[in-house]
Design a protein around this motif. Structure first.
Motif, PDB file in Angstrom:
ATOM      1  N   THR A  59      -9.670  -7.589  -0.292  1.00 45.03           N
ATOM      2  CA  THR A  59      -8.782  -8.321   0.589  1.00 45.03           C
ATOM      3  C   THR A  59      -7.606  -7.612   0.926  1.00 45.03           C
ATOM      4  OG1 THR A  59      -9.468 -10.532  -0.632  1.00 45.03           O
ATOM      5  CG2 THR A  59      -7.411 -10.812   1.046  1.00 45.03           C
ATOM      6  N   GLU A  60      -7.389  -7.394   2.257  1.00 44.19           N
ATOM      7  CA  GLU A  60      -6.238  -6.465   2.806  1.00 44.19           C
ATOM      8  C   GLU A  60      -4.925  -7.364   2.390  1.00 44.19           C
ATOM      9  OE1 GLU A  60      -7.804  -5.522   6.951  1.00 44.19           O
ATOM     10  OE2 GLU A  60      -5.803  -6.695   7.240  1.00 44.19           O
ATOM     11  N   VAL A  61      -3.966  -6.515   2.287  1.00 44.74           N
ATOM     12  CA  VAL A  61      -2.495  -7.263   2.127  1.00 44.74           C
ATOM     13  C   VAL A  61      -1.600  -6.537   3.372  1.00 44.74           C
ATOM     14  CG1 VAL A  61      -0.399  -7.543   0.725  1.00 44.74           C
ATOM     15  CG2 VAL A  61      -2.644  -7.430  -0.281  1.00 44.74           C
ATOM     16  N   PRO A  62      -0.985  -7.489   4.157  1.00 49.94           N
ATOM     17  CA  PRO A  62      -0.184  -6.726   5.247  1.00 49.94           C
ATOM     18  C   PRO A  62       0.929  -6.179   4.569  1.00 49.94           C
ATOM     19  CG  PRO A  62      -0.275  -9.015   5.342  1.00 49.94           C
ATOM     20  CD  PRO A  62      -1.286  -8.764   4.316  1.00 49.94           C
ATOM     21  N   ARG A  63       1.568  -5.520   5.334  1.00 51.65           N
ATOM     22  CA  ARG A  63       3.199  -4.717   4.929  1.00 51.65           C
ATOM     23  C   ARG A  63       3.178  -4.023   3.748  1.00 51.65           C
ATOM     24  NH1 ARG A  63       6.548 -10.550   5.858  1.00 51.65           N
ATOM     25  NH2 ARG A  63       6.748  -9.850   8.373  1.00 51.65           N
ATOM     26  N   THR A  64       1.842  -3.430   3.624  1.00 50.85           N
ATOM     27  CA  THR A  64       2.058  -2.644   2.499  1.00 50.85           C
ATOM     28  C   THR A  64       1.733  -1.198   3.065  1.00 50.85           C
ATOM     29  OG1 THR A  64      -0.433  -3.048   1.985  1.00 50.85           O
ATOM     30  CG2 THR A  64       1.348  -4.247   0.554  1.00 50.85           C
ATOM     31  N   ILE A  71      -6.215  -6.019  -2.597  1.00 49.73           N
ATOM     32  CA  ILE A  71      -6.448  -6.866  -3.783  1.00 49.73           C
ATOM     33  C   ILE A  71      -7.790  -7.131  -3.918  1.00 49.73           C
ATOM     34  CG2 ILE A  71      -4.089  -7.373  -3.993  1.00 49.73           C
ATOM     35  CD1 ILE A  71      -4.885 -10.070  -2.827  1.00 49.73           C
ATOM     36  N   VAL A 168       6.111  -0.947  -2.390  1.00 48.89           N
ATOM     37  CA  VAL A 168       5.706  -1.246  -1.152  1.00 48.89           C
ATOM     38  C   VAL A 168       6.495  -1.203  -0.072  1.00 48.89           C
ATOM     39  CG1 VAL A 168       4.077  -2.754  -2.444  1.00 48.89           C
ATOM     40  CG2 VAL A 168       6.292  -3.594  -1.828  1.00 48.89           C
ATOM     41  N   ARG A 169       7.790  -0.923  -0.052  1.00 48.41           N
ATOM     42  CA  ARG A 169       8.773  -0.966   0.754  1.00 48.41           C
ATOM     43  C   ARG A 169       8.512   0.546   1.672  1.00 48.41           C
ATOM     44  NH1 ARG A 169      11.747  -5.622   0.778  1.00 48.41           N
ATOM     45  NH2 ARG A 169      11.722  -6.372  -1.310  1.00 48.41           N
TER      46      ARG A 169
ATOM     47  N   TYR B 573      -6.204 -17.298   4.840  1.00 48.57           N
ATOM     48  CA  TYR B 573      -4.703 -17.516   4.148  1.00 48.57           C
ATOM     49  C   TYR B 573      -4.809 -18.635   3.555  1.00 48.57           C
ATOM     50  CZ  TYR B 573      -3.584 -13.025   6.602  1.00 48.57           C
ATOM     51  OH  TYR B 573      -3.587 -11.917   7.003  1.00 48.57           O
ATOM     52  N   LEU B 615       3.490 -11.070  12.954  1.00 51.54           N
ATOM     53  CA  LEU B 615       4.092 -10.855  11.395  1.00 51.54           C
ATOM     54  C   LEU B 615       3.577  -9.727  10.756  1.00 51.54           C
ATOM     55  CD1 LEU B 615       6.867 -12.263  11.009  1.00 51.54           C
ATOM     56  CD2 LEU B 615       5.484 -13.870   9.634  1.00 51.54           C
ATOM     57  N   PHE B 616       2.272  -9.964  10.670  1.00 50.55           N
ATOM     58  CA  PHE B 616       1.352  -9.280   9.964  1.00 50.55           C
ATOM     59  C   PHE B 616       0.960  -7.722  10.442  1.00 50.55           C
ATOM     60  CE2 PHE B 616       2.791 -11.719   6.808  1.00 50.55           C
ATOM     61  CZ  PHE B 616       2.023 -12.509   6.310  1.00 50.55           C
ATOM     62  N   LEU B 618      -1.740  -7.857  12.674  1.00 49.43           N
ATOM     63  CA  LEU B 618      -3.073  -8.047  12.560  1.00 49.43           C
ATOM     64  C   LEU B 618      -3.703  -7.876  14.182  1.00 49.43           C
ATOM     65  CD1 LEU B 618      -3.074 -11.246  10.245  1.00 49.43           C
ATOM     66  CD2 LEU B 618      -3.361  -8.937   9.672  1.00 49.43           C
ATOM     67  N   GLU B 664       6.865  -7.507  -4.143  1.00 51.80           N
ATOM     68  CA  GLU B 664       7.622  -7.260  -3.395  1.00 51.80           C
ATOM     69  C   GLU B 664       7.536  -7.414  -2.041  1.00 51.80           C
ATOM     70  OE1 GLU B 664      11.086  -5.812  -4.483  1.00 51.80           O
ATOM     71  OE2 GLU B 664      10.423  -6.807  -6.159  1.00 51.80           O
ATOM     72  N   VAL B 665       6.220  -7.732  -1.747  1.00 54.51           N
ATOM     73  CA  VAL B 665       5.915  -7.708  -0.144  1.00 54.51           C
ATOM     74  C   VAL B 665       6.315  -9.080   0.340  1.00 54.51           C
ATOM     75  CG1 VAL B 665       3.775  -7.906   1.233  1.00 54.51           C
ATOM     76  CG2 VAL B 665       3.904  -6.483  -0.783  1.00 54.51           C
ATOM     77  N   PRO B 666       7.151  -8.899   1.222  1.00 57.86           N
ATOM     78  CA  PRO B 666       7.779 -10.169   1.943  1.00 57.86           C
ATOM     79  C   PRO B 666       6.999 -11.038   2.575  1.00 57.86           C
ATOM     80  CG  PRO B 666       8.507  -8.308   3.026  1.00 57.86           C
ATOM     81  CD  PRO B 666       7.531  -7.747   1.930  1.00 57.86           C
ATOM     82  N   ILE B 668       4.644 -13.137   1.382  1.00 58.01           N
ATOM     83  CA  ILE B 668       3.312 -13.274   0.395  1.00 58.01           C
ATOM     84  C   ILE B 668       3.752 -13.529  -0.880  1.00 58.01           C
ATOM     85  CG2 ILE B 668       1.243 -12.589  -0.475  1.00 58.01           C
ATOM     86  CD1 ILE B 668       1.322 -11.751   2.633  1.00 58.01           C
ATOM     87  N   LEU B 681      -5.052 -14.255   0.428  1.00 56.00           N
ATOM     88  CA  LEU B 681      -3.390 -14.177  -0.055  1.00 56.00           C
ATOM     89  C   LEU B 681      -2.698 -15.622   0.250  1.00 56.00           C
ATOM     90  CD1 LEU B 681      -2.754 -10.975   1.964  1.00 56.00           C
ATOM     91  CD2 LEU B 681      -2.877 -11.362  -0.248  1.00 56.00           C
ATOM     92  N   GLU B 691      12.685 -15.269   7.374  1.00 58.13           N
ATOM     93  CA  GLU B 691      12.786 -13.991   8.336  1.00 58.13           C
ATOM     94  C   GLU B 691      12.982 -14.756   9.900  1.00 58.13           C
ATOM     95  OE1 GLU B 691       8.755 -12.061   6.684  1.00 58.13           O
ATOM     96  OE2 GLU B 691       9.348 -11.349   8.654  1.00 58.13           O
TER      97      GLU B 691
END
Lengths: 172, 700
Positions: A59-64, A71, A168-169, B573, B615-616, B618, B664-666, B668, B681, B691
Motif C-alpha cells: 500500500t503506497e503512502v503519500p508524502r514520503t 506499507i 520522511v520529511r 482510505y 493533497l497527496f 495522486l 511523522e507523515v502529515p 496520515i 491508510l 492544513e
C-alpha cells in the motif's frame, strides 16, 4: 575423470575453503544473507533478518520519499517497506518473479527491504572481509565492507542502520 | 541493574512508587484544604504517613538510597505529626508538598537512568530536620484515668492508638466498646461495612480481640469508638449488624480539657490501627488503604488490578483480527448461498455468524472500557501545580474542577498532563492579574481557574477558563506583524478567531520578560502539537478584561473506531467516522472557486473543499468523472469537504501505528486492515483540517 565418476565427489572451491576454516580461530565470524540487486551481490547480517517475504501488494503512502515503497501488513503488524535499489541510489530495474522483501529488525520495530533475489546464507570470517573501498559508485555510506567468501565472489555488505536512517520529511 | 528481568521489576517498582506519590500528593492537598476550612480528617495525615512508610520500604529494597533517606526522615516527621507532637502549620505543609516534588524528580531520575541530584536531596533533608521540632513537652501527657478502661486494654494499644484514645478523651468525647461478631467467610466485607457505618459517627480507635468469644465459627472483635454522638445514635447506626454497644463510663466530664485542646489544631485521626510491617499499597483508584488487622490474616479487599497497557493493546489487536475473520466468513457464506444445495446450512451459519458478531462487539466494548480511566487522575495533579505556581507568582488563585469522572483512554490521559499544565501555567502567569490590579478593576482578590471535562458523543471536551485579563489581541497582532508571520494588509482581514489562533505559532510570546517556560514562547505551539498528536484540537476564546477560555477536544479512544471507507483515484482510505458530519453527492457544476479555493454551497453556507488527489499528489487513472462525493468532516466548529470518487461503506477498524518514522507523515494517522487482505491508510482528519486552515492564513 571417467574412472572416478560416481565414486568421488569433488569438493567445490567454496566447501574446500570452508574446511580450511575449521580448527582455525578468527577475530570474528558472522553469517550473512546474500541477495542480489541487479547483477551485484549484497549481504546483510543474518541476525537482522526476521524473515523473507514474497512480494505481497504494497500500500503506497503519500508524502514520503520516493524510495519508500509503502506499507505491508505482516501478521497484523504494519511494516514500512523500502525499495532498496532506490534507497541506495541505484537506477530502477524491471520487476522479476524472484523479487522478495527482507523483513529486517530495527530496534523494537521492523522494516521491509525489496530485493531482486535472495541467494543463501554465507559464513564470513574476519580475513574475508575487506574495508569499504573509497570509490564504490556513490553508495559508500550504505556499505560496511566487502565480503569475499571465495571463488571470486564479492558481497557488498550493507550498513542497515544507514539504510534505515532517514526522515520522511526528506524531499520525495 | 542491567539484566532485562531486573529492569522489568524496577519498572514495576517505579510505577508503584509513582502511584504512592500521587496518593500522597492528593492526601496533602486534602489536608491543606481541610486546614483552610478549619475541619480535620485525620485519615489524610495517617494515609500520608503510611504512603511514605511504604515508599521507604520499597526504595530500600531496590537500593535507591536518596529516595530511601528522604522517605525515612519524612516518615519520622509524619509520625510526629500524627501523634500530635508537631503541629500542622502552613510551613510544615510546604515542606511536605516539596517532598512530593522531590520524589517525582527522584523517580524520574531513576527511570531515566540518571543520578539523583544529591545537593537537592541534602538541602531537603536539612529542611526536614529543621522542621521536625518536637512540641510535645509543652502539652504534657493527658491522664486517661477519667475513663473506666481496663489496664490490660491500654497495654495492648500501640503508641498511636493510645495517643488517639487520649485525644478523644481530651476532647471530652464518649468512648464506646462495640462488641461485634463476624462470620469467618465474609469477615472482610463485614468489617468494611462496620467501618463505613462508624465513620460518620466518630473515630474508630482500635479493634481488639474480644474477651467473650462464644461461637467458634465466628470471629469476635471489640471496636473502640470515640464519638460525640449519644449511645442511641450509635446503636441506630449499627442496626442490622451483629453488634452490641456499651458505653465506657466516665468519672468526670472532661470539659476543661476540651477548651484547652481547642487552642491548637486537632491532631490526626486514623480509621484502622497501624501495623509496623505494612503490606504493599493496593493498586487502583481506591482511596482508603485496607485495614491491616492485627488478628487473623484478611484477604486483600482491593477490587482493582493493575494492567500493563501493552497487554490491552494486544487484546485489542486480537479483537480487531477476530473482526477480519468474521468478514472472511461472511464472504464465504455468501458464496455458499449461491450454491443451491447448501442453502439450509448457509442459513444456519449466517445466524451463528450474527451471534459471533454480537459477541465480538461486546468483547470490543469491554476491552475498550478497561482502557478508560477517569480524567480526575490528571486533574488532581493540577491542584498541586496551581498551588506552587501561584505561590511563585505571588497571586491568589483557586482551582475549580468539575467532570473529573469523565473517562478517556489511558494513553490519552498520560499525554494530557503536560499540555494541561502548560495551559494553566499560562493562565496564571499571563492571564490572572496581580491582586492590586484585580482590586482596581473591581474583581475579587482571588483569581479563579476552572477546569471542566465533559463527554459529547465520541469526544471529550476539556475547558480551562480563567477570570483574568483575557488575551491581549493588540499585542498579539503587533508581535505577529513584527515576526513577519502575516502581512500588514492581511492583518485587517483576520477574523477574531484566526487572530487568537496566532498564539499557536512557534516562537510566539507577547511578554517581554521571560517567566520559565511560558514566557519563552515555547508553550502554546508545543501544547498544540501534543494535542494534535492525540488527534485532538485546541481552540482559544477570549474576552478582553474578563478572561479567557481554552477548549481542548479529544477523541474518546484511539483504539477501535468506526470508519468510513472511501476511494480516491483507485486507492482506498479510511476516515474515522466520529469526525464525519455528512456525505454529499455532487456535480462539477456545483463547485465554485473563491480566491483560488474550491467551495460548494451547503444549506446557504460555504464549505471549503479539498481534493485528496491534490493533497497527496495522486494521479487519476484516466477517467474523467463528472460526479463525485464530498465527505464533510468537522471538529469543533471547523468544517471541510473532502472530495472522493466513491464511498464504499462503513467498518470498524483498529488503527495501527506505522512505526516511529512513518508516524511523522502529515495527514496520515496510521494504517488498518480491511477484510480481504487489504491494508489501507487511515486519514488524520484533524491534521487535514489544520492544513486547510493553514492554507487560508497563508493565502491571506
Amino acid at each position: 575423470m571417467g574412472a572416478l565418476d560416481g565414486i568421488l565427489e569433488l569438493a567445490s572451491e567454496e566447501s574446500y575453503q570452508q574446511t580450511q576454516r575449521i580448527g582455525r580461530t578468527h577475530d570474528y565470524e558472522q553469517e550473512v544473507l546474500a541477495f542480489s540487486l541487479g547483477d551485484e551481490e549484497y549481504a546483510v547480517d543474518i541476525l537482522r533478518v526476521r524473515e523473507i517475504l514474497k512480494m505481497i501488494p504494497i500500500t503506497e503512502v503519500p508524502r514520503t520519499p520516493s524510495f519508500v515503497a509503502g506499507i505491508v501488513s505482516v501478521r497484523g503488524v504494519v511494516v514500512p517497506v523500502l525499495d532498496l535499489r532506490a534507497r541506495i541510489g541505484l537506477s530502477p530495474a524491471p520487476v522479476t518473479k524472484s523479487r522478495r522483501i527482507l523483513h529486517i529488525h530495527h530496534g523494537e520495530e521492523s522494516f521491509g527491504l525489496i530485493v531482486d533475489a535472495v541467494h543463501q546464507v554465507v559464513r564470513l570470517v574476519s580475513e574475508e572481509v575487506e574495508a569499504t573501498p573509497h570509490t564504490l559508485g556513490g553508495i559508500e555510506e550504505f556499505v560496511v565492507g566487502i565480503g569475499r567468501p571465495g571463488a571470486g565472489r564479492m558481497l557488498i555488505m550493507l550498513n542497515v542502520e544507514a539504510v534505515l536512517s532517514f526522515s520522511v520529511r526528506m524531499g520525495a | 541493574m542491567d539484566t532485562k528481568k531486573s529492569d522489568k521489576v524496577l519498572q514495576e517498582f517505579l510505577a508503584e512508587a509513582q502511584e504512592i506519590v500521587e496518593g500522597l500528593g492528593n492526601d496533602l492537598t486534602s489536608l491543606d484544604d481541610a486546614r483552610a476550612s478549619g475541619k480535620f480528617d485525620p485519615d489524610h495525615l495517617n494515609n500520608a504517613f503510611r504512603a511514605v512508610h511504604s515508599l521507604k520500604g520499597l526504595s530500600g529494597l531496590f537500593g535507591l538510597t536518596a529516595m530511601s533517606q528522604v522517605s525515612h526522615t519524612l516518615e519520622t516527621l509524619l509520625d510526629s505529626l500524627r501523634l500530635g507532637k508537631v503541629s500542622v502549620t502552613p510551613a510544615i505543609l510546604d515542606v511536605l508538598f516539596d517532598a512530593v516534588e522531590l520524589f517525582g524528580q527522584l523517580i524520574g531520575d531513576t527511570s531515566g537512568g540518571r543520578e539523583p541530584d544529591s545537593s537537592a536531596v541534602d538541602d531537603y533533608l536539612a529542611r526536614l530536620d529543621h522542621a521536625a521540632v518536637d512540641e510535645s513537652e509543652e502539652e504534657g501527657e493527658y491522664d486517661i484515668g477519667d475513663y473506666d478502661i481496663a489496664e490490660d486494654v491500654l497495654n495492648v494499644l500501640t503508641e498511636y492508638e493510645e495517643h488517639r484514645l487520649k485525644e478523644n478523651a481530651r476532647e471530652g468525647r464518649n468512648l464506646y466498646r462495640i462488641h461485634a461478631s463476624f462470620d469467618l467467610l465474609t469477615i472482610d466485607k463485614e468489617i468494611e461495612d462496620i467501618k463505613h457505618r462508624l465513620k460518620p459517627l466518630g473515630e474508630v480507635i482500635t479493634y481488639l480481640p474480644s474477651p467473650e468469644a462464644d461461637d467458634p465459627s465466628k470471629i469476635e472483635l471489640e471496636v473502640v469508638l470515640g464519638s460525640e454522638a449519644p449511645i442511641g445514635n450509635v446503636r441506630k447506626g449499627l442496626k442490622g449488624m451483629h453488634a452490641r454497644v456499651k458505653a465506657v463510663k466516665r468519672k468526670r466530664r472532661g470539659a476543661a480539657a476540651k477548651a484547652e485542646s481547642a487552642q491548637r489544631p486537632p491532631a490526626p485521626l486514623p480509621v484502622a490501627s497501624v501495623i509496623e510491617v505494612s503490606t504493599a499499597v493496593p493498586a487502583g483508584e481506591q482511596p482508603a488503604a485496607e485495614p491491616e488487622e492485627r488478628q487473623t490474616s484478611l484477604r486483600s479487599v482491593s477490587q482493582t488490578v493493575r494492567v500493563d497497557i501493552r497487554k490491552l493493546d494486544h487484546l485489542m489487536n486480537i479483537v480487531g483480527e477476530l473482526g477480519i475473520v468474521r468478514s472472511g466468513i461472511l464472504l464465504k457464506l455468501d458464496e455458499l448461498q449461491e450454491s443451491a444445495a447448501a442453502t439450509e446450512l448457509a442459513g444456519a451459519l449466517h445466524r451463528d455468524t450474527r451471534t459471533l458478531e454480537r459477541k465480538i462487539s461486546e468483547l470490543q466494548m469491554g476491552i475498550l472500557d478497561v482502557r478508560m480511566v477517569p480524567l480526575g487522575q490528571v486533574f488532581d495533579k493540577l491542584s498541586r501545580v496551581v498551588r506552587k505556581i501561584s505561590r511563585d507568582a505571588s497571586k491568589e488563585i483557586r482551582l475549580l474542577i468539575s467532570g473529573g469522572d469523565t473517562e478517556i483512554d489511558k494513553l490519552i490521559v498520560e499525554e494530557l498532563s503536560d499540555p494541561l499544565m502548560h495551559i494553566i501555567r499560562n493562565s496564571i502567569d499571563h492571564g490572572i492579574e496581580t491582586t492590586e490590579v484585580r482590586r482596581r478593576n473591581g474583581k475579587p482578590d482571588m483569581g479563579t481557574i476552572e477546569v471542566s471535562a465533559e463527554q459529547k458523543g465520541s469526544h471529550v471536551i476539556i475547558e480551562v477558563s480563567d477570570d483574568g485579563r483575557g488575551f491581549d489581541e493588540v499585542r498579539i497582532l503587533e508581535t505577529a506583524l513584527k515576526r513577519g508571520v502575516i502581512e500588514t494588509g492581511a492583518a485587517t482581514e483576520l477574523s477574531r478567531r484566526e487572530l487568537l489562533n496566532l498564539v499557536f505559532l512557534p516562537g510566539f510570546s507577547t511578554r517581554e520578560d521571560v517567566t520559565e517556560i511560558s514566557g519563552r514562547g515555547v508553550g502554546m505551539d508545543v501544547v498544540k502539537h501534543n494535542i494534535a498528536k492525540l488527534s485532538g484540537i485546541i481552540d482559544v476564546q477570549s474576552s478582553s478584561g474578563r478572561g479567557a477560555k481554552i477548549v481542548v477536544t479529544l477523541p474518546l479512544t484511539l483504539a477501535i473506531i468506526p470508519a468510513l471507507i472511501v476511494q480516491v483515484a483507485g486507492r482506498t482510505y479510511a476516515l474515522p467516522l466520529n469526525s464525519v458530519l455528512e456525505t454529499l453527492a455532487g456535480d462539477f457544476e456545483d463547485v465554485r472557486t473563491i480566491e483560488s479555493r474550491e467551495v460548494v454551497n451547503l444549506r446557504d453556507q460555504t464549505l471549503a473543499l479539498t481534493r485528496l488527489t491534490d493533497l497527496f499528489g495522486l494521479q487519476h487513472p484516466g477517467e474523467d468523472l463528472s460526479h463525485f462525493f464530498v465527505v464533510v468532516v468537522g471538529l469543533a466548529q471547523h468544517r471541510l469537504g473532502l472530495v472522493v470518487d466513491e464511498i464504499v461503506g462503513q467498518q470498524d477498524i483498529v488503527i495501527k501505528s506505522m512505526g516511529k518514522l512513518m508516524s511523522e507523515v502529515p495527514g496520515i494517522a496510521g494504517a488498518t486492515e480491511l477484510g480481504g487482505d487489504q491494508t489501507v491508510l487511515v486519514l488524520d482528519v484533524a491534521a487535514l483540517i489544520e492544513e486547510s486552515l493553514q492554507r487560508v492564513v497563508e493565502a491571506a
